[in-house]
Write a protein that holds these residues in place. Structure first.
Motif, PDB file in Angstrom:
ATOM      1  N   VAL A 291     -25.386  24.626  33.193  1.00  0.00           N
ATOM      2  CA  VAL A 291     -24.998  24.136  32.248  1.00  0.00           C
ATOM      3  C   VAL A 291     -23.233  23.749  32.760  1.00  0.00           C
ATOM      4  O   VAL A 291     -22.926  24.147  33.697  1.00  0.00           O
ATOM      5  CB  VAL A 291     -24.869  24.691  30.761  1.00  0.00           C
ATOM      6  CG1 VAL A 291     -26.147  25.079  30.312  1.00  0.00           C
ATOM      7  CG2 VAL A 291     -24.028  25.835  30.912  1.00  0.00           C
TER       8      VAL A 291
ATOM      9  N   LEU B  50     -17.704  25.474  26.995  1.00  0.00           N
ATOM     10  CA  LEU B  50     -18.700  26.596  26.213  1.00  0.00           C
ATOM     11  C   LEU B  50     -19.806  26.432  27.029  1.00  0.00           C
ATOM     12  O   LEU B  50     -20.366  25.471  27.242  1.00  0.00           O
ATOM     13  CB  LEU B  50     -18.788  25.910  24.678  1.00  0.00           C
ATOM     14  CG  LEU B  50     -19.791  26.823  24.089  1.00  0.00           C
ATOM     15  CD1 LEU B  50     -19.768  28.281  23.897  1.00  0.00           C
ATOM     16  CD2 LEU B  50     -20.078  26.446  22.683  1.00  0.00           C
TER      17      LEU B  50
ATOM     18  N   ALA C  16     -33.752  37.252  19.891  1.00  0.00           N
ATOM     19  CA  ALA C  16     -34.877  36.684  19.341  1.00  0.00           C
ATOM     20  C   ALA C  16     -35.026  35.400  19.395  1.00  0.00           C
ATOM     21  O   ALA C  16     -33.896  34.355  18.911  1.00  0.00           O
ATOM     22  CB  ALA C  16     -35.103  37.045  17.778  1.00  0.00           C
ATOM     23  N   GLY C  17     -35.978  34.715  19.717  1.00  0.00           N
ATOM     24  CA  GLY C  17     -36.370  33.037  19.741  1.00  0.00           C
ATOM     25  C   GLY C  17     -35.616  32.475  20.876  1.00  0.00           C
ATOM     26  O   GLY C  17     -35.826  31.344  21.325  1.00  0.00           O
TER      27      GLY C  17
ATOM     28  N   GLY D 260     -34.404  32.342  17.102  1.00  0.00           N
ATOM     29  CA  GLY D 260     -33.219  31.609  18.150  1.00  0.00           C
ATOM     30  C   GLY D 260     -31.941  31.179  16.985  1.00  0.00           C
ATOM     31  O   GLY D 260     -31.051  31.234  17.924  1.00  0.00           O
TER      32      GLY D 260
ATOM     33  N   ALA E 289     -25.682  27.046  18.696  1.00  0.00           N
ATOM     34  CA  ALA E 289     -24.665  27.439  19.169  1.00  0.00           C
ATOM     35  C   ALA E 289     -23.979  27.028  20.279  1.00  0.00           C
ATOM     36  O   ALA E 289     -23.213  27.535  20.874  1.00  0.00           O
ATOM     37  CB  ALA E 289     -25.267  28.934  19.748  1.00  0.00           C
ATOM     38  N   GLY E 290     -24.023  25.670  20.475  1.00  0.00           N
ATOM     39  CA  GLY E 290     -23.635  25.058  21.624  1.00  0.00           C
ATOM     40  C   GLY E 290     -22.318  24.268  21.319  1.00  0.00           C
ATOM     41  O   GLY E 290     -21.860  23.233  21.990  1.00  0.00           O
TER      42      GLY E 290
ATOM     43  N   TYR F  80     -22.958  19.311  23.740  1.00  0.00           N
ATOM     44  CA  TYR F  80     -23.104  18.718  24.979  1.00  0.00           C
ATOM     45  C   TYR F  80     -24.303  19.416  25.594  1.00  0.00           C
ATOM     46  O   TYR F  80     -24.650  20.379  25.630  1.00  0.00           O
ATOM     47  CB  TYR F  80     -21.949  19.486  25.860  1.00  0.00           C
ATOM     48  CG  TYR F  80     -20.671  18.874  25.601  1.00  0.00           C
ATOM     49  CD1 TYR F  80     -20.400  17.696  24.859  1.00  0.00           C
ATOM     50  CD2 TYR F  80     -19.591  19.184  26.358  1.00  0.00           C
ATOM     51  CE1 TYR F  80     -19.050  17.217  24.444  1.00  0.00           C
ATOM     52  CE2 TYR F  80     -18.166  18.455  26.158  1.00  0.00           C
ATOM     53  CZ  TYR F  80     -18.134  17.466  25.360  1.00  0.00           C
ATOM     54  OH  TYR F  80     -17.053  16.798  25.201  1.00  0.00           O
ATOM     55  N   PRO F  81     -25.027  18.320  26.381  1.00  0.00           N
ATOM     56  CA  PRO F  81     -26.121  19.040  27.198  1.00  0.00           C
ATOM     57  C   PRO F  81     -25.398  19.399  28.558  1.00  0.00           C
ATOM     58  O   PRO F  81     -24.250  18.820  28.997  1.00  0.00           O
ATOM     59  CB  PRO F  81     -26.934  17.807  27.572  1.00  0.00           C
ATOM     60  CG  PRO F  81     -26.001  16.537  27.358  1.00  0.00           C
ATOM     61  CD  PRO F  81     -24.828  16.966  26.282  1.00  0.00           C
ATOM     62  N   PRO F  82     -26.150  20.270  29.479  1.00  0.00           N
ATOM     63  CA  PRO F  82     -27.414  20.711  29.259  1.00  0.00           C
ATOM     64  C   PRO F  82     -27.485  21.979  28.596  1.00  0.00           C
ATOM     65  O   PRO F  82     -28.807  22.291  28.219  1.00  0.00           O
ATOM     66  CB  PRO F  82     -27.684  21.086  30.737  1.00  0.00           C
ATOM     67  CG  PRO F  82     -26.566  20.401  31.616  1.00  0.00           C
ATOM     68  CD  PRO F  82     -25.542  20.301  30.787  1.00  0.00           C
ATOM     69  N   LEU F  83     -26.536  22.451  27.975  1.00  0.00           N
ATOM     70  CA  LEU F  83     -26.461  23.714  27.259  1.00  0.00           C
ATOM     71  C   LEU F  83     -27.299  23.464  26.187  1.00  0.00           C
ATOM     72  O   LEU F  83     -28.131  24.152  25.527  1.00  0.00           O
ATOM     73  CB  LEU F  83     -25.046  24.108  26.589  1.00  0.00           C
ATOM     74  CG  LEU F  83     -24.944  25.418  26.145  1.00  0.00           C
ATOM     75  CD1 LEU F  83     -25.383  26.615  26.937  1.00  0.00           C
ATOM     76  CD2 LEU F  83     -23.762  25.667  25.465  1.00  0.00           C
TER      77      LEU F  83
ATOM     78  N   GLN G 104     -31.239  24.034  26.198  1.00  0.00           N
ATOM     79  CA  GLN G 104     -31.736  25.314  26.358  1.00  0.00           C
ATOM     80  C   GLN G 104     -32.084  25.850  24.852  1.00  0.00           C
ATOM     81  O   GLN G 104     -32.954  26.857  24.912  1.00  0.00           O
ATOM     82  CB  GLN G 104     -30.573  26.328  26.903  1.00  0.00           C
ATOM     83  CG  GLN G 104     -30.324  25.887  28.252  1.00  0.00           C
ATOM     84  CD  GLN G 104     -29.281  26.917  28.945  1.00  0.00           C
ATOM     85  OE1 GLN G 104     -28.665  27.840  28.108  1.00  0.00           O
ATOM     86  NE2 GLN G 104     -28.932  26.891  30.371  1.00  0.00           N
ATOM     87  N   GLY G 105     -31.547  25.439  23.889  1.00  0.00           N
ATOM     88  CA  GLY G 105     -31.689  25.936  22.349  1.00  0.00           C
ATOM     89  C   GLY G 105     -33.261  25.951  21.766  1.00  0.00           C
ATOM     90  O   GLY G 105     -34.123  25.535  22.489  1.00  0.00           O
ATOM     91  N   GLY G 106     -33.304  26.797  20.975  1.00  0.00           N
ATOM     92  CA  GLY G 106     -34.496  26.988  19.921  1.00  0.00           C
ATOM     93  C   GLY G 106     -34.913  25.733  19.076  1.00  0.00           C
ATOM     94  O   GLY G 106     -34.348  24.659  19.204  1.00  0.00           O
TER      95      GLY G 106
ATOM     96  N   TYR H 101     -32.109  23.951  16.889  1.00  0.00           N
ATOM     97  CA  TYR H 101     -31.576  22.876  17.760  1.00  0.00           C
ATOM     98  C   TYR H 101     -32.160  21.283  17.104  1.00  0.00           C
ATOM     99  O   TYR H 101     -31.406  20.498  16.725  1.00  0.00           O
ATOM    100  CB  TYR H 101     -31.470  22.788  19.147  1.00  0.00           C
ATOM    101  CG  TYR H 101     -30.467  23.965  19.682  1.00  0.00           C
ATOM    102  CD1 TYR H 101     -30.685  25.072  19.281  1.00  0.00           C
ATOM    103  CD2 TYR H 101     -29.664  23.449  20.532  1.00  0.00           C
ATOM    104  CE1 TYR H 101     -29.845  26.098  19.657  1.00  0.00           C
ATOM    105  CE2 TYR H 101     -28.573  24.508  21.074  1.00  0.00           C
ATOM    106  CZ  TYR H 101     -28.551  25.694  20.602  1.00  0.00           C
ATOM    107  OH  TYR H 101     -27.795  26.669  21.072  1.00  0.00           O
TER     108      TYR H 101
END
Lengths: 160, 395, 523
Positions: B185, B225, B296-297, C133, C137-138, C143-146, C149-151, C154
């Motif tokens: 990222v 971040l 989790a998840g 998940g 939390a990004g 912003y991608p690519p973060l 990644q989420g569940g 998102y």
């Protein structure tokens, strides 16, 4: 705001209510073209860098905006007219170029002003022997109240 | 020992305390660019303060003098064309005054030409990898602060969260160009005292440069971040005089040659798990957690039979490798386990670690994972096996 | 003909929840917007309290990094899309028809929809805390690519943003057509109140940029699930393209959140200075120039992504230019107060504080406009301080000023002035205790969005946290004052503020039932 014009005399009373369209058709076209031109031009730049969905969303939105402007223009010529002539009460509603005329018997006509708690007067209705017609859709709450006050000595009325 | 007068002691305590405790300004600059940034900031701050006091002087004068309670009568002016033009033009001129020195600095920052050396910096979740281009030296720099300090179990050290196991070493007085990219990222390589902050973007390489004036240890952090470990991937740069730097580079090359021949030794399970725990805590625990429970998840637990549900993007590759079945984690074969660790799982947060860890590290951490938190496979993986796998990949 | 009083049960008023679900009255909808935004404000504020609790001391005490990132992200998203924007739409619904003399909004039924979409979006957004998940939390910037990644949380957020965007678009189309088309006779454009002007321009900005946001999140969604590679370098995309698209929306969005606040200030300050607004025309032109400039400054959020020097310089110059019209506004407000007869009721106290504190935010904005300094300060607590000075002490405190100003009009009761002043002083002081030290932590090198920090930042963070707790608690006082005012209080009369001169204060309000019984006046 409405444009209320009318005459009053004990035997003849007439009031015309028409919405005040403060934007002319030419003005509408100008405003819409400027908005559309700006939106489409940066959408095209986005398409150019590979983000074509922007054009899709911008196009969909412009269509909605255009339709809303068109809708407003269509109804620009609408008006409502109330004529009280001796014993006859006539409500004429002009909408989208068509006229609808409701004749009520003057003696039995009652005025109903429907106010919400808090004072917002949402309807002004004329009612006579089972027949009911709304008047003053283009008016503000306060104008409905004012009109109702004017009409009360002429017609019988109550409010809810 | 000479006794200091008490005033001096108090004074030194006070100033020392004040310096340690409260820092009101930018960190002291150590590169030419950072000096320029520092001066620019001071300039703009002074301009702003001046404008603030003038403008709000007028406002507070009005608030005190033109109050209704003092009986002031309102006048009714509401336009003054000349005044309005003047207060549009003056800010404009001030802005031009600020823009000129700034433009010079911007152009200087962007000038990466004529560099003396190049370092490729790669951001990973959550560590930095440094590669001295043309020297064959490459290593990973991890957070050096022990987990117990973060969890408040022991007293925090002076450089809490700003310390790494292996700092980036650069010579002083040389123009160092860094080439930044990322493996996963977006990260951002930020060293406040150098005046360098550059995003590391996957798939792209961006440049920045610095020229350190004096030797020392300089500390910074990731500034973009990048997930749960964002606050835990510091940057430490050690600037050495050029001769010392050359010595350091030489020893790096020698130790590089040595480590490639250490994978022949055989270790006991206890030795492996002991080293494996260290590697695990520094490299794996950010996602899979110190107790192996994962999150989790998002990040799967590493414990046989632990329940885990997540999007298909995470569970399908796990199931394919035999590590997940019907909402539970299964401990698959050790070959597959090594494969996941070394090659990662494409499309998920699990990255290939083969390039970042030594044979011994990989062997130790897999042995540790297969014999901890209730996992009792008894497997011991030897560095030689990992070396063999590496050769297999190379073929 | 005689007046016969019949009993009044024939037209039943929808009551309870049905009344609010079906209402098309702009005042009701305005109230709904304001209540919704207040609820969201308290919720997102509570998230901020949790964030400040974790940051009270170095080390991880209460929340693990994953949950911490969810808290900061959701705080931002909910404050922006759930609290600030709906609050201003609430003001627009209440005030615009009254101020221009329109019967209602141009499309009352659409208006109802545009509100009721919001609670649905909020449910999706808040519900994402409960799914595996957790919530996003990004960062609110996604912003991608973060973000890829989420569940599932998102995806829920993407849909929530779509719904909120739809609501905003419907709302702003309604506002544009209302302002342009439903003005009272004689009310030409250069006579409409400043608040209406700022909202017209805001609504236009919304129409222009909401499709951009919608497509940005749609591309995230297709990248996540449908194999596209808009933002994936491995597939020929570019993660930085997302940032360009996002900030092309994001920077006008900043002005969407501050222009109506300027409108509120331009209404309140003349009232309590008992003097007409200074430089109405230049205010209109300044607002329009801010809006136009807002389309060409977006990349100043991205000075560290590695753009060429020419790009950095262009965006720096345009960004600095914004200081000119913003300065004009501040000078005009001060000139409005100059030689007035100023009194300090709660709305005025808030307005004066907004001018002062917003200007501090403007100055830190100027510092951040300067590319080399921005590169040093980007993504640090300095930026956090900057945008809280413009968004809390700019937007949120203007909203509070507006609420105190119009509450008497809306409810017919006066609020408790003593408590109002208490609320003001607590808010203003605690705000500065919270956010002023963040300038120093940012300068000293503390990055934002970190759950834990190095020891040299400890003192300032502790001060910030203490300030934040007081700030949070004083908003409960605000809730108490507002609820108390709605339920009763001194009657406000037609015009509680003697200096007010916009149209809404000439109307009797709220119209009590029994006025109908008084003698009618015939023209």
């Amino acid at each position: 705001m409405v444009d209320i014009s009318g005459t009053t005399s004990p035997v003849h009373y007439s009031v015309t209510v028409r919405p005040n369209c403060s934007l002319s058709p030419a003005g509408t076209l100008r405003v819409f073209s400027v908005i559309a031109l700006i939106s489409l031009s940066f959408s095209l730049v986005f398409v150019f860098i590979g983000a074509w969905p922007v054009l899709f969303f911008a196009g969909a939105e412009l269509l909605t905006l255009g339709y809303c402007f068109y809708h407003v223009l269509l109804h620009a010529g609408d008006y409502e007219q109330l004529i009280i002539d001796d014993d006859k009460v006539v409500v004429q509603i002009h909408e989208l170029g068509r006229d609808r005329c409701v004749k009520l018997s003057g003696y039995w006509t009652r005025l109903v002003l429907d106010c919400m708690p808090g004072g917002y007067c949402r309807w002004l209705v004329l009612r006579s022997s089972g027949c009911e017609v709304e008047f003053g859709r283009h008016m503000t709450s306060d104008e409905r109240l004012k009109l109702a006050r004017q009409l009360r000595p002429i017609l019988g009325g109550f409010m809810t | 020992m000479k006794k200091l007068p008490p005033q001096a002691v108090i004074l030194s305590l006070l100033t020392g305390q004040a310096q340690a405790a409260l820092n009101f300004n930018l960190q002291s600059p150590v590169t030419p660019i950072a000096h320029q940034i520092y001066n620019l900031h001071t300039l703009i701050l002074l301009v702003c303060l001046l404008i603030f006091f003038v403008v709000f002087g007028f406002m507070f004068y009005a608030l005190f003098k033109h109050r209704k309670s003092t009986g002031h009568q309102a006048s009714h002016f509401h336009q003054n064309f000349r005044l309005e033009v003047i207060w549009t033009l003056i800010p404009f001129l001030i802005l031009i005054g600020i823009a000129i020195p700034t433009t010079k600095t911007v152009l200087a920052m962007k000038n990466v030409e004529h560099s003396d050396m190049n370092i490729k910096v790669t951001g990973h979740q959550w560590m930095w990898e440094y590669e001295y281009l043309g020297e064959g030296v490459r290593y990973v720099s991890n957070l050096g602060t022990p987990r117990d300090q973060i969890d408040n179990k022991v007293v925090k050290g002076a450089h809490y969260l700003l310390e790494v196991d292996r700092p980036l070493v650069v010579p002083t007085g040389k123009k160092v160009r860094i080439l930044l990219t990322s493996a996963d990222v977006i990260h951002s390589w930020w060293l406040p005292q150098f005046g360098v902050k550059q995003d590391a973007i996957p798939g792209f390489i961006h440049e920045a440069w610095f020229q350190v004036e004096k030797p020392g240890t300089y500390r910074g952090q990731c500034a973009e971040l990048c997930g749960v470990g964002h606050g835990f991937m510091p940057i430490v740069v050690e600037a050495l005089p050029p001769e010392q730097y050359d010595d350091w580079l030489k020893t790096q090359k020698i130790s590089l040659a040595e480590t490639s021949s250490t994978s022949s030794k055989t270790y006991t399970l206890a030795e492996l798990t002991m080293h494996g725990e260290k590697v695990y805590l520094s490299r794996c625990a950010a996602c899979h957690q110190a107790n192996g429970q994962g999150i989790a998840g998002m990040f799967p637990p590493l414990i046989d039979g632990a329940p885990f549900s997540a999007g298909a993007g995470v569970t399908t590759p796990l199931a394919e490798r035999g590590f997940w079945k019907d909402g539970k984690v299964v401990l698959g074969s050790k070959e597959r386990h090594l494969d996941i660790l070394m090659n990662g799982i494409t499309g998920t947060a699990m990255q290939p670690m083969a390039a970042q860890l030594s044979d011994f590290d990989i062997a130790a951490v897999v042995s540790y994972e297969r014999n901890s938190w209730g996992n009792k496979t008894g497997d011991t993986i030897q560095p030689a096996e990992v070396a063999a796998l590496r050769k297999g990949v190379a073929k | 003909m005689t007046a016969i009083a019949l009993d009044s049960h024939e037209h039943d008023h929808p009551s309870g929840i049905r009344r609010w679900l079906t209402t098309t009255n702009h005042k009701d909808i305005g109230t709904l917007y304001l209540c919704f935004s207040f609820a969201m404000f308290l919720f997102a504020g509570a998230l901020a309290m949790l964030v400040r609790t974790e940051l009270f001391e170095p080390g991880l005490q209460f929340f693990q990094p994953n949950l911490f990132n969810q808290l900061t992200t959701m705080h931002g998203l909910i404050m922006i899309f759930g609290a600030i924007m709906p609050a201003f739409v609430g003001f627009a619904n209440w005030q615009i028809p009254l101020m221009i003399g329109a019967p209602d909004m141009a499309f009352p039924r659409l208006n109802n929809w545009s509100f009721w979409l919001l609670p649905m979006a909020a449910l999706l957004l808040l519900g994402s805390f409960l799914v595996p998940g957790g919530a996003v939390a990004g960062g609110w910037t996604m912003y991608p690519p973060l973000y890829i990644q989420g569940g599932i949380g998102y995806d829920m957020t993407i849909f929530a943003i779509h719904i909120m965007g739809l609501s905003s678009i419907i709302g702003s189309i309604n506002i544009i057509t209302t302002i342009l088309n439903l003005r009272a006779p004689g009310m030409i454009m250069m006579k409409i109140p400043m608040f209406v002007w700022t909202w017209l321009i805001t609504a236009y900005l919304l129409v222009a940029v909401m499709p951009v946001l919608a497509s940005a999140v749609t591309m995230l969604l297709t990248d996540r699930h449908f194999g596209t590679h808009f933002f994936n370098a491995a597939g020929g995309g570019d993660p930085v393209m997302f940032q360009h698209i996002f900030w092309f929306f994001g920077h006008p969005e900043v002005y969407i959140m501050i222009l109506p606040a300027f409108g509120i200030l331009s209404t309140i300050i003349p009232t309590f200075s008992r003097k007409p607004l200074f430089g109405y025309h230049s205010m209109v032109y300044a607002t329009a120039s801010i809006a136009i400039l807002s389309f060409v400054v977006w990349a100043h959020h991205m000075f560290t992504v590695g753009m060429p020097a020419a790009g950095q310089l262009f965006f720096m110059y345009t960004t600095m230019l914004i200081a000119v019209p913003t300065g004009v506004k501040v000078f005009n407000w001060i000139a409005t107060m100059w030689q007035g007869a100023i009194s300090f009721e709660t709305p005025m106290l808030f307005s004066v504080a907004v001018i002062c504190l917003f200007t501090i935010g403007g100055f830190s904005g100027l510092v951040l406009a300067v590319v080399p300094v921005d590169i040093q300060l980007q993504d640090t607590y300095y930026v956090v301080a900057h945008f809280h000075y413009v968004l809390f002490s700019g937007a949120a405190m203007s909203i509070m000023a507006g609420v105190y100003y119009w509450l008497p009009k809306w409810t017919g009761h006066m609020y408790n002035e003593t408590l109002g002043q208490w609320h003001f002083w607590l808010t203003a002081i605690a705000f500065n205790i919270t956010f002023f030290p963040m300038h120093f932590t940012g300068l000293a090198g503390m990055p934002r969005r970190v759950p834990d920090y190095a020891l040299q930042f400890a003192e300032f963070n502790m001060i910030s946290s203490i300030g934040a707790f007081v700030l949070g608690a004083s908003q409960l006082l605000f809730l108490y004052i507002v609820v108390k005012c709605i339920r009763g209080g001194m009657p406000a009369g037609e015009k509680p503020w003697d200096g007010a001169d916009t149209l809404e204060w000439t109307l009797p309000s709220p119209v009590p039932y029994h006025t109908f019984e008084t003698a009618p006046v015939i023209r």
